[in-house]
Design an enzyme around this catalytic site. Structure first.
Site, mmCIF file in Angstrom:
data_model
loop_
_atom_site.group_PDB
_atom_site.id
_atom_site.type_symbol
_atom_site.label_atom_id
_atom_site.label_comp_id
_atom_site.label_asym_id
_atom_site.label_seq_id
_atom_site.Cartn_x
_atom_site.Cartn_y
_atom_site.Cartn_z
ATOM 1 N N ARG A 149 17.189 13.309 -3.626
ATOM 2 C CA ARG A 149 18.243 14.323 -3.709
ATOM 3 C C ARG A 149 19.593 13.706 -4.082
ATOM 4 N NH1 ARG A 149 17.104 16.195 2.238
ATOM 5 N NH2 ARG A 149 15.072 15.481 1.550
ATOM 6 N N LYS B 132 9.140 3.365 4.698
ATOM 7 C CA LYS B 132 7.962 4.214 4.903
ATOM 8 C C LYS B 132 6.868 3.413 5.606
ATOM 9 C CE LYS B 132 8.372 7.245 0.849
ATOM 10 N NZ LYS B 132 8.568 8.498 1.581
HETATM 11 N N1 BES Z 1 9.317 10.716 -2.345
HETATM 12 C C1 BES Z 1 9.383 11.274 -1.060
HETATM 13 C C2 BES Z 1 8.634 12.599 -0.928
HETATM 14 C C3 BES Z 1 7.147 12.531 -1.118
HETATM 15 C C4 BES Z 1 6.319 12.307 -0.035
HETATM 16 C C5 BES Z 1 6.583 12.738 -2.345
HETATM 17 C C6 BES Z 1 4.957 12.256 -0.210
HETATM 18 C C7 BES Z 1 5.223 12.694 -2.525
HETATM 19 C C8 BES Z 1 4.401 12.450 -1.458
HETATM 20 C C9 BES Z 1 10.840 11.528 -0.647
HETATM 21 O O1 BES Z 1 11.770 10.677 -1.195
HETATM 22 C C10 BES Z 1 10.875 11.355 0.824
HETATM 23 O O2 BES Z 1 10.657 10.272 1.273
HETATM 24 N N2 BES Z 1 11.142 12.428 1.534
HETATM 25 C C11 BES Z 1 11.185 12.396 2.934
HETATM 26 C C12 BES Z 1 12.318 13.289 3.358
HETATM 27 C C13 BES Z 1 12.751 13.073 4.735
HETATM 28 C C14 BES Z 1 13.300 11.692 4.930
HETATM 29 C C15 BES Z 1 13.792 14.103 5.066
HETATM 30 C C16 BES Z 1 9.853 12.909 3.480
HETATM 31 O O3 BES Z 1 9.227 13.757 2.849
HETATM 32 O O4 BES Z 1 9.422 12.428 4.518
HETATM 33 ZN ZN ZN Z 2 12.008 8.846 -0.063
#
Ligand code: BES
Ligand code: ZN
Ligand code: ZN
Length: 503
Positions: free
Chosen positions: A355, A281
């Site tokens: 997931r 991230k």
């Molecule tokens: N934990 C994150 C989602 C999230 C983002 C929760 C911001 C709370 C605040 C999840 O694991 C994630 O990283 N999701 C990705 C999905 C993508 C890679 C398809 C996202 O939301 O960018």
């Molecule tokens: Zn994630």
């Protein structure tokens, strides 16, 4: 915080503040309508309350308040008029939020309040009002101040006045419900707010064991990495590969008094910190990822309170806890992993890790004989793009379940909005090398394609709901009923859900 009930009149009760209410009005020469004991107290104070309101331009917006010193005309030191907003738009949660915001503002200034339970024309029931008010006081007073100076002491006593003796029992019961639900919510908030170096999978597992130890109706089983491997939880364990802190698969089980064939599985996403893994991230997006276990925190909160709710059916709580970290042994993009269901998954991004862990929880729940599954997960950032920071995305394969969850959430004042499990979008997730990829080939509709991924693991005939709580589980700015950070979202919705008997 102590709650007291008395049949005494508010004008005879000694406290730091007697609270009365007002609704806002949009008329030219009338900005508010007094409600409840406003008029009685105003008489005692010789019209000073109304005078102060008019002089200060008080307009009774929700949470707006005005304080009038009572110069010994009544035992309470002052009268606080609290605005509830427009009557036309009023729902119970407005009262909860008005009280919550007042509790925050009075912190450190006032120790005790008295109020008589206001009645409202539309289906007023004093016990619900007492519950909403009590929740407002407790939840609004919360702050996570373990590592910093507090904003001041919270109220220590709330006195409900003018409660007739015939109503006292049911009101007392509803205050106890509010206390139980709020305590569970606060447990979830604390777990989310505590940094991930402390709240790791072992911490969550120990807490789950303690919850079970204190309660004869609850059992707890922890599945370690080696056993999870034997059980084939390859999706969950792929996420856990990058971390030295051992993963813990937590299985809590509430047993009803009388045996039941119904078994609800509540699954919480338990990623104790989400760096994104090798699909790392950006630095800014990583801040607050300690909150990626908010679903797990909700499950633990629910189990801490479930015995007082006493559902007549079995409930299992499942958390596949692990952080999502980077190391030489971490899983990689392009990996192909085999889930417990037997389905293989192509890893397109290691940041879609939740997931994977949830998929194995769903399969486990089915093997345990779950007859209904509800998961709570901070699953996608995209759900915030769709619904904003306050609203949870609700997905389900069952209409009845949707309506029940919506009703339970409304009672809790937690906002959910249904999004579709659009089957046309299934074709957006195809993998050339595995049964399915862990993300779709487009960013558009992210919360939906993520929910569709989970649905692949749910057997068709099992009612299932997925709550994407990424927005409201962790809030940057705080609101009237929660400080900044963890909100404990989902705890009270689910406890309300459990309170309703299955029909
Ligand atoms: N934990 C994150 C989602 C999230 C983002 C929760 C911001 C709370 C605040 C999840 O694991 C994630 O990283 N999701 C990705 C999905 C993508 C890679 C398809 C996202 O939301 O960018
Ligand atoms: Zn994630
Ligand atoms: Zn995540």
């Amino acid at each position: 915080m102590q709650f007291e009930i008395t049949d005494k009149k508010i004008i005879n009760i000694s406290s730091d503040a007697a609270i009365v209410f007002a609704f806002s009005e949009k008329e030219k020469n009338k900005k508010y309508t007094p409600h409840n004991s406003f008029i009685d107290l105003d008489k005692e104070l010789g019209g000073q309350i109304k005078k102060a309101c008019d002089l200060e331009g008080f307009s009774a917006g929700r949470g707006e308040y005005i304080s009038v010193i009572s110069v010994d005309k009544i035992p309470a030191s002052r009268v606080i008029v609290l605005g509830l907003g427009a009557k036309k738009e009023f729902v119970w949660d407005d009262l909860r939020r008005a009280i919550g915001s007042l509790a925050q503002k009075l912190k450190g200034k006032i120790d005790s309040v008295s109020l008589s339970i206001p009645s409202f024309e539309a289906e007023s029931s004093p016990e619900i009002v007492a519950r909403v008010i009590s929740e407002g006081f407790i939840l609004g007073s919360y702050e996570f101040n373990k590592y910093k100076k507090s904003n001041g002491r919270e109220l220590s006593s709330v006195i409900f006045s003018e409660v007739q003796s015939k109503d006292q029992k049911v009101i007392k019961k509803n205050i106890e419900i509010a206390e139980n639900f709020s305590k569970a919510t606060i447990l979830a908030r604390d777990l989310v707010n505590e940094p991930a170096s402390t709240v790791n999978p072992t911490f969550l597992a120990e807490l789950a064991k303690n919850i079970a130890k204190k309660d004869p109706n609850i059992e707890c089983k922890i599945i370690e990495r080696a056993e999870a491997e034997k059980m084939g939880m390859g999706a969950y364990l792929a996420v856990a590969k990058g971390s030295d802190t051992p993963p813990k698969f937590i299985h809590l089980e509430y047993k009803p008094q009388k045996k039941s064939r119904e078994k609800l599985a509540i699954i919480g996403k338990g990623i104790t910190f989400d760096t994104g893994g090798y699909s790392i991230k950006p630095a800014d997006s990583m801040v607050s990822m300690k909150g990626d276990m908010a679903g797990a925190a909700a499950v633990l909160g629910i189990f801490a309170a479930i015995s007082k709710v006493k559902p007549s059916y079995g409930v299992i709580g499942l958390i596949a806890a692990t952080p999502n970290l980077i190391s030489s042994s971490a899983f990689l993009p392009d990996d192909i992993v085999k889930s417990m269901s037997g389905k293989t998954i192509e890893i397109i991004t290691t940041d879609a890790e939740g997931r994977l862990a949830l998929a194995d929880c769903i399969t486990y729940a089915i093997k345990e004989g779950a007859t209904e599954i509800i998961d709570l997960a901070t699953l996608t950032g995209a759900v915030m793009v769709a619904l904003g920071p306050d609203i949870t995305g609700l997905f389900s394969n069952n209409r009845d379940l949707v309506e029940k969850i919506k009703a339970a959430a409304f009672t809790a004042g937690e906002k959910v909005w249904e999004l579709p499990l659009e089957k046309e979008y299934r074709k957006l997730s195809k993998s050339p090398v595995a049964d399915l990829p862990n993300v779709a080939n487009t960013r558009y509709g992210g919360p939906i394609t993520s929910a569709l991924f989970l649905q692949e693991f749910v057997e068709k005939n099992i009612p299932w709901a997925h709550l994407d709580i990424a927005g409201p589980a962790f809030i940057k700015n705080g609101n009237d009923v929660s400080g900044k950070g963890g909100t404990g979202f989902g705890v009270r919705t689910m406890l309300n859900y459990l309170m309703e008997e299955k029909s």
